[in-house]
Motif scaffolding. Structure first.
Motif, PDB file in Angstrom:
ATOM      1  N   LEU A 161     -72.312  17.577 -38.133  1.00 21.61           N
ATOM      2  CA  LEU A 161     -71.546  15.969 -37.867  1.00 21.61           C
ATOM      3  C   LEU A 161     -73.285  15.426 -37.740  1.00 21.61           C
ATOM      4  O   LEU A 161     -73.791  14.857 -36.583  1.00 21.61           O
ATOM      5  CB  LEU A 161     -70.998  15.780 -37.393  1.00 21.61           C
ATOM      6  N   ALA A 162     -73.770  14.235 -38.576  1.00 20.97           N
ATOM      7  CA  ALA A 162     -74.972  13.326 -38.384  1.00 20.97           C
ATOM      8  C   ALA A 162     -74.348  12.395 -36.634  1.00 20.97           C
ATOM      9  O   ALA A 162     -73.112  11.537 -37.288  1.00 20.97           O
ATOM     10  CB  ALA A 162     -74.458  12.063 -39.273  1.00 20.97           C
ATOM     11  N   ILE A 163     -75.154  11.962 -36.001  1.00 22.90           N
ATOM     12  CA  ILE A 163     -74.748  11.167 -35.133  1.00 22.90           C
ATOM     13  C   ILE A 163     -74.288   9.939 -35.759  1.00 22.90           C
ATOM     14  O   ILE A 163     -73.293   9.225 -34.598  1.00 22.90           O
ATOM     15  CB  ILE A 163     -76.253  10.816 -34.234  1.00 22.90           C
ATOM     16  N   HIS A 164     -74.535   9.279 -36.422  1.00 27.93           N
ATOM     17  CA  HIS A 164     -74.321   7.839 -36.976  1.00 27.93           C
ATOM     18  C   HIS A 164     -72.809   7.967 -36.968  1.00 27.93           C
ATOM     19  O   HIS A 164     -71.665   6.759 -37.734  1.00 27.93           O
ATOM     20  CB  HIS A 164     -74.695   7.459 -38.472  1.00 27.93           C
ATOM     21  N   LEU A 165     -71.986   9.350 -37.775  1.00 31.26           N
ATOM     22  CA  LEU A 165     -70.622   9.081 -37.583  1.00 31.26           C
ATOM     23  C   LEU A 165     -69.742   9.594 -36.573  1.00 31.26           C
ATOM     24  O   LEU A 165     -68.182  10.393 -36.603  1.00 31.26           O
ATOM     25  CB  LEU A 165     -69.956  10.846 -38.349  1.00 31.26           C
ATOM     26  N   ASP A 166     -70.244  10.061 -35.050  1.00 32.59           N
ATOM     27  CA  ASP A 166     -69.842  10.786 -34.382  1.00 32.59           C
ATOM     28  C   ASP A 166     -70.421  10.203 -33.027  1.00 32.59           C
ATOM     29  O   ASP A 166     -71.152  10.858 -32.178  1.00 32.59           O
ATOM     30  CB  ASP A 166     -69.513  11.631 -34.425  1.00 32.59           C
ATOM     31  N   ARG A 167     -70.888   9.156 -32.525  1.00 28.94           N
ATOM     32  CA  ARG A 167     -71.705   8.445 -31.369  1.00 28.94           C
ATOM     33  C   ARG A 167     -71.687   9.288 -30.233  1.00 28.94           C
ATOM     34  O   ARG A 167     -72.162   9.537 -28.921  1.00 28.94           O
ATOM     35  CB  ARG A 167     -71.848   7.260 -31.430  1.00 28.94           C
ATOM     36  N   SER A 168     -69.876   9.701 -29.854  1.00 17.73           N
ATOM     37  CA  SER A 168     -69.768  10.430 -28.615  1.00 17.73           C
ATOM     38  C   SER A 168     -70.895  11.897 -28.003  1.00 17.73           C
ATOM     39  O   SER A 168     -70.449  11.561 -27.524  1.00 17.73           O
ATOM     40  CB  SER A 168     -68.185  10.600 -28.409  1.00 17.73           C
ATOM     41  N   GLN A 169     -71.517  12.367 -29.668  1.00 16.20           N
ATOM     42  CA  GLN A 169     -71.773  13.453 -28.823  1.00 16.20           C
ATOM     43  C   GLN A 169     -73.071  13.396 -28.061  1.00 16.20           C
ATOM     44  O   GLN A 169     -73.240  14.464 -27.651  1.00 16.20           O
ATOM     45  CB  GLN A 169     -72.655  13.723 -30.244  1.00 16.20           C
ATOM     46  N   VAL A 170     -73.484  11.556 -28.158  1.00 14.08           N
ATOM     47  CA  VAL A 170     -74.945  11.992 -27.243  1.00 14.08           C
ATOM     48  C   VAL A 170     -73.882  11.780 -25.687  1.00 14.08           C
ATOM     49  O   VAL A 170     -74.533  12.323 -24.710  1.00 14.08           O
ATOM     50  CB  VAL A 170     -75.813  10.529 -27.424  1.00 14.08           C
ATOM     51  N   THR A 171     -72.908  11.129 -25.356  1.00 16.30           N
ATOM     52  CA  THR A 171     -72.378  10.729 -24.027  1.00 16.30           C
ATOM     53  C   THR A 171     -71.404  12.115 -23.824  1.00 16.30           C
ATOM     54  O   THR A 171     -70.893  12.727 -22.942  1.00 16.30           O
ATOM     55  CB  THR A 171     -71.046   9.328 -23.714  1.00 16.30           C
ATOM     56  N   GLU A 172     -70.548  12.770 -24.486  1.00 17.11           N
ATOM     57  CA  GLU A 172     -70.113  13.369 -24.429  1.00 17.11           C
ATOM     58  C   GLU A 172     -69.874  14.779 -24.418  1.00 17.11           C
ATOM     59  O   GLU A 172     -69.721  16.049 -24.215  1.00 17.11           O
ATOM     60  CB  GLU A 172     -68.076  13.413 -25.023  1.00 17.11           C
ATOM     61  N   GLY A 173     -70.794  15.317 -25.455  1.00 17.12           N
ATOM     62  CA  GLY A 173     -71.319  16.478 -26.075  1.00 17.12           C
ATOM     63  C   GLY A 173     -70.701  17.143 -27.101  1.00 17.12           C
ATOM     64  O   GLY A 173     -69.776  16.201 -27.792  1.00 17.12           O
ATOM     65  N   VAL A 174     -71.589  17.948 -27.559  1.00 14.56           N
ATOM     66  CA  VAL A 174     -70.975  18.457 -29.226  1.00 14.56           C
ATOM     67  C   VAL A 174     -69.765  19.173 -29.210  1.00 14.56           C
ATOM     68  O   VAL A 174     -69.455  19.760 -28.226  1.00 14.56           O
ATOM     69  CB  VAL A 174     -71.776  19.287 -30.410  1.00 14.56           C
ATOM     70  N   ARG A 175     -68.850  18.451 -29.408  1.00 15.81           N
ATOM     71  CA  ARG A 175     -67.067  19.412 -29.159  1.00 15.81           C
ATOM     72  C   ARG A 175     -66.959  19.940 -30.876  1.00 15.81           C
ATOM     73  O   ARG A 175     -66.998  19.826 -31.714  1.00 15.81           O
ATOM     74  CB  ARG A 175     -66.057  18.573 -28.659  1.00 15.81           C
ATOM     75  N   LEU A 176     -66.732  21.361 -30.895  1.00 15.59           N
ATOM     76  CA  LEU A 176     -66.393  22.688 -31.830  1.00 15.59           C
ATOM     77  C   LEU A 176     -65.364  23.269 -31.517  1.00 15.59           C
ATOM     78  O   LEU A 176     -65.172  23.869 -31.098  1.00 15.59           O
ATOM     79  CB  LEU A 176     -67.714  23.317 -31.966  1.00 15.59           C
ATOM     80  N   ASN A 177     -64.191  22.993 -33.222  1.00 18.45           N
ATOM     81  CA  ASN A 177     -63.418  24.049 -33.178  1.00 18.45           C
ATOM     82  C   ASN A 177     -63.751  25.102 -34.201  1.00 18.45           C
ATOM     83  O   ASN A 177     -64.041  24.891 -35.147  1.00 18.45           O
ATOM     84  CB  ASN A 177     -62.003  22.482 -33.883  1.00 18.45           C
ATOM     85  N   PRO A 178     -63.464  25.916 -34.036  1.00 18.94           N
ATOM     86  CA  PRO A 178     -64.039  27.261 -34.372  1.00 18.94           C
ATOM     87  C   PRO A 178     -63.513  26.957 -35.379  1.00 18.94           C
ATOM     88  O   PRO A 178     -64.160  28.069 -36.882  1.00 18.94           O
ATOM     89  CB  PRO A 178     -63.857  27.986 -33.572  1.00 18.94           C
ATOM     90  N   GLN A 179     -62.215  27.167 -36.126  1.00 21.58           N
ATOM     91  CA  GLN A 179     -62.127  27.560 -37.532  1.00 21.58           C
ATOM     92  C   GLN A 179     -62.080  26.367 -37.802  1.00 21.58           C
ATOM     93  O   GLN A 179     -62.035  26.403 -39.192  1.00 21.58           O
ATOM     94  CB  GLN A 179     -60.102  27.034 -37.372  1.00 21.58           C
ATOM     95  N   GLN A 180     -62.490  24.850 -37.954  1.00 19.80           N
ATOM     96  CA  GLN A 180     -62.596  23.798 -38.608  1.00 19.80           C
ATOM     97  C   GLN A 180     -64.323  23.531 -38.968  1.00 19.80           C
ATOM     98  O   GLN A 180     -64.343  23.185 -39.983  1.00 19.80           O
ATOM     99  CB  GLN A 180     -62.007  22.670 -38.246  1.00 19.80           C
ATOM    100  N   HIS A 181     -65.156  23.564 -37.737  1.00 23.56           N
ATOM    101  CA  HIS A 181     -66.257  23.553 -38.298  1.00 23.56           C
ATOM    102  C   HIS A 181     -67.403  24.473 -37.897  1.00 23.56           C
ATOM    103  O   HIS A 181     -68.900  23.978 -37.916  1.00 23.56           O
ATOM    104  CB  HIS A 181     -66.527  22.581 -36.622  1.00 23.56           C
ATOM    105  N   LEU A 182     -66.682  25.466 -38.384  1.00 22.38           N
ATOM    106  CA  LEU A 182     -67.886  26.424 -38.038  1.00 22.38           C
ATOM    107  C   LEU A 182     -67.818  27.202 -38.964  1.00 22.38           C
ATOM    108  O   LEU A 182     -69.122  28.532 -39.902  1.00 22.38           O
ATOM    109  CB  LEU A 182     -67.909  27.500 -36.763  1.00 22.38           C
ATOM    110  N   ALA A 183     -67.303  27.712 -40.420  1.00 23.66           N
ATOM    111  CA  ALA A 183     -67.394  27.886 -41.593  1.00 23.66           C
ATOM    112  C   ALA A 183     -68.810  27.767 -42.253  1.00 23.66           C
ATOM    113  O   ALA A 183     -69.436  26.866 -42.571  1.00 23.66           O
ATOM    114  CB  ALA A 183     -66.415  27.619 -42.530  1.00 23.66           C
ATOM    115  N   PRO A 184     -70.124  28.498 -42.681  1.00 15.63           N
ATOM    116  CA  PRO A 184     -71.196  28.253 -43.218  1.00 15.63           C
ATOM    117  C   PRO A 184     -70.993  27.292 -44.356  1.00 15.63           C
ATOM    118  O   PRO A 184     -70.033  28.399 -45.550  1.00 15.63           O
ATOM    119  CB  PRO A 184     -72.002  29.122 -42.977  1.00 15.63           C
ATOM    120  N   HIS A 185     -71.549  26.736 -44.951  1.00 13.09           N
ATOM    121  CA  HIS A 185     -71.532  26.784 -46.704  1.00 13.09           C
ATOM    122  C   HIS A 185     -72.613  27.230 -46.606  1.00 13.09           C
ATOM    123  O   HIS A 185     -73.875  28.066 -46.573  1.00 13.09           O
ATOM    124  CB  HIS A 185     -71.799  24.942 -46.715  1.00 13.09           C
TER     125      HIS A 185
END
Length: 437
Positions: A161-185
């Motif tokens: 996800l682009a940083i502009h759509l979730d700036r908490s990635q900078v302070t809290e790190g990337v949080r991934l839900n394996p079911q939602q976020h890992l299916a390759p396109h």
């Protein structure tokens, strides 16, 4: 693989180049075993079917079971009760594996449903070009055939996800839900579903594809890095670096002059990353059953088999944690592990590693024979310790067992790092272990 049989110390460049080729050719456990079998075949090992009688003639043999392999030589055995020297490793690595019904559409993107295998560093799978490999079960007039497939085409990507759509990635790190976020396109337009793509890739009708063990792999090849090119970066170093060193070691052990009367054995197991509980994992009967078959084929008895085990030694290899420059506090302060500092003896008082004083002594002697330094790893007492195939192999065979590894950073990432010099020392030590002077 080439070397002087009288000298177990291989050239660093030759080992590194061979390891890099092995890593690139082995995106799945099935391909790792296929390549290992081919390398051993070049050294005179004959493949045996599990359903065939165990060879009675002294010689060099190997057997495969899916993503697992055993190789051994009885050329120097002195009777049916000759003890074994076993080097054990595993062929599987954490990755993303394709589900049975993987096809999905999300916001117009065609995706593949995947399941997390083992314990990967999930963020390391983001924004990478991914290929596919594994095996397919196909209907044939004779029954069921299995076919390997391997494509290094950049088919898949898990986009972050682009940083502009979730700036908490900078302070809290990337949080991934394996079911939602890992299916390759892998597509935008309608077309082949995964089963049809797979059928086309292995030359079968889609209706004859009965199942698959399919997995993703990073397409970046293994390569030397660093100012002095003294590091090797690659996928699957854990644990194909040990598997490759074991292949070299058993091939050397059968050719080196002199040596003690042992039966050298290489055991490569699948499914270590998920607990080893399968028909071909280290908790299966694969190793002990074949050790017994070897004894019986030499006209031995059950008594001879148990005597052989009582004198046997197992070296269980899995990569070891090098001390990280940015997280030195996560390591035991009195047991620093240096990259290119030599093989690593792994010790844990609670037997997450199988090493005891006797096993450690055998491995230390192998390092001395090979002329390489030895390091010792102990986990911080206030952190949980990982494990290996060592404890379960020890319990199944009753043989003295030692756990060891080679220093590594970024373990379980899609791209790990090890020392170049360590790989030559690793191979030399295992050669000395299998053929003690």
């Amino acid at each position: 693989m080439t070397w002087d049989p009288a000298d177990p110390r291989p050239r660093t460049d030759e080992v590194t180049e061979g390891l890099a080729r092995y890593l690139d050719a082995s995106p799945s456990p099935f391909h790792a075993v296929e390549r290992a079998a081919a390398l051993l075949g070049e050294q005179g090992f004959t493949e045996v079917a599990e359903t065939a009688p165990t060879p009675r003639q002294p010689g060099r043999y190997l057997v495969r079971r899916g993503g697992s392999l055993l190789a051994w030589s009885t050329e120097r055995a002195e009777g049916a009760a000759t003890p074994f020297r076993v080097v054990g490793a595993h062929t599987d690595s954490p990755n993303l594996r394709v589900k049975p019904h993987p096809d999905g559409v999300r916001a117009g993107w065609h995706t593949l449903g995947v399941e997390v295998y083992g314990g990967p560093l999930l963020t390391s799978w983001l924004d990478r070009d991914l290929g596919l490999s594994g095996r397919v079960a196909v209907r044939t007039p004779e029954g069921v055939d299995t076919r390997l497939f391997h494509t290094d085409e950049p088919l898949l990507r898990v986009s972050q996800l682009a940083i502009h759509l979730d700036r908490s990635q900078v302070t809290e790190g990337v949080r991934l839900n394996p079911q939602q976020h890992l299916a390759p396109h892998w597509a935008l337009s309608d077309g082949l579903d995964f089963a049809a793509w797979l059928a086309d890739h292995v030359g079968a009708d889609v209706g004859d594809v009965l199942g698959w063990d399919a997995m993703t792999h990073d397409l970046t090849p293994a390569r030397r890095i660093g100012r002095d090119a003294d590091l090797l970066a690659s996928a699957r170093l854990d644990n194909l670096a040990t598997a490759y060193a074991g292949v070299r070691a058993v091939a050397h052990a059968v050719d080196c002059p002199g040596g003690s009367p042992w039966v050298p054995v290489l055991a490569l197991f699948d499914h270590e990353e998920v607990g080893s509980t399968s028909e071909r994992g280290a908790q299966s009967t694969f190793l002990p059953a074949w050790l017994e078959r070897i004894v019986l084929a030499a006209d031995g008895t059950r008594e001879d088999y148990l005597r052989a085990l009582a004198g046997s030694v197992v070296a269980s290899g899995d990569m070891a944690h090098a001390t990280h420059p940015h997280y030195a506090d996560r390591h035991e302060p009195d047991h620093r592990i240096r990259m290119n500092g030599g093989p690593v003896l792994k010790v844990n008082a609670n037997l997450r590693y199988a090493t005891d004083a006797v096993g450690a002594a055998h491995f230390r002697l192998a390092c001395e024979q090979a002329g390489v330094p030895l390091q010792t790893y102990v986990n911080r007492t206030d952190l949980p310790c990982g494990s290996t195939v060592g404890p379960m192999t020890s319990a199944l065979t009753g043989a003295t067992t030692v756990d060891f590894g080679a220093p590594t950073l970024s373990m379980h990432s899609t791209r790990e790092v090890c020392g170049v010099a360590d790989q030559a020392m690793y191979a030399a030590t295992l050669a000395a272990f299998l053929a003690p002077a």
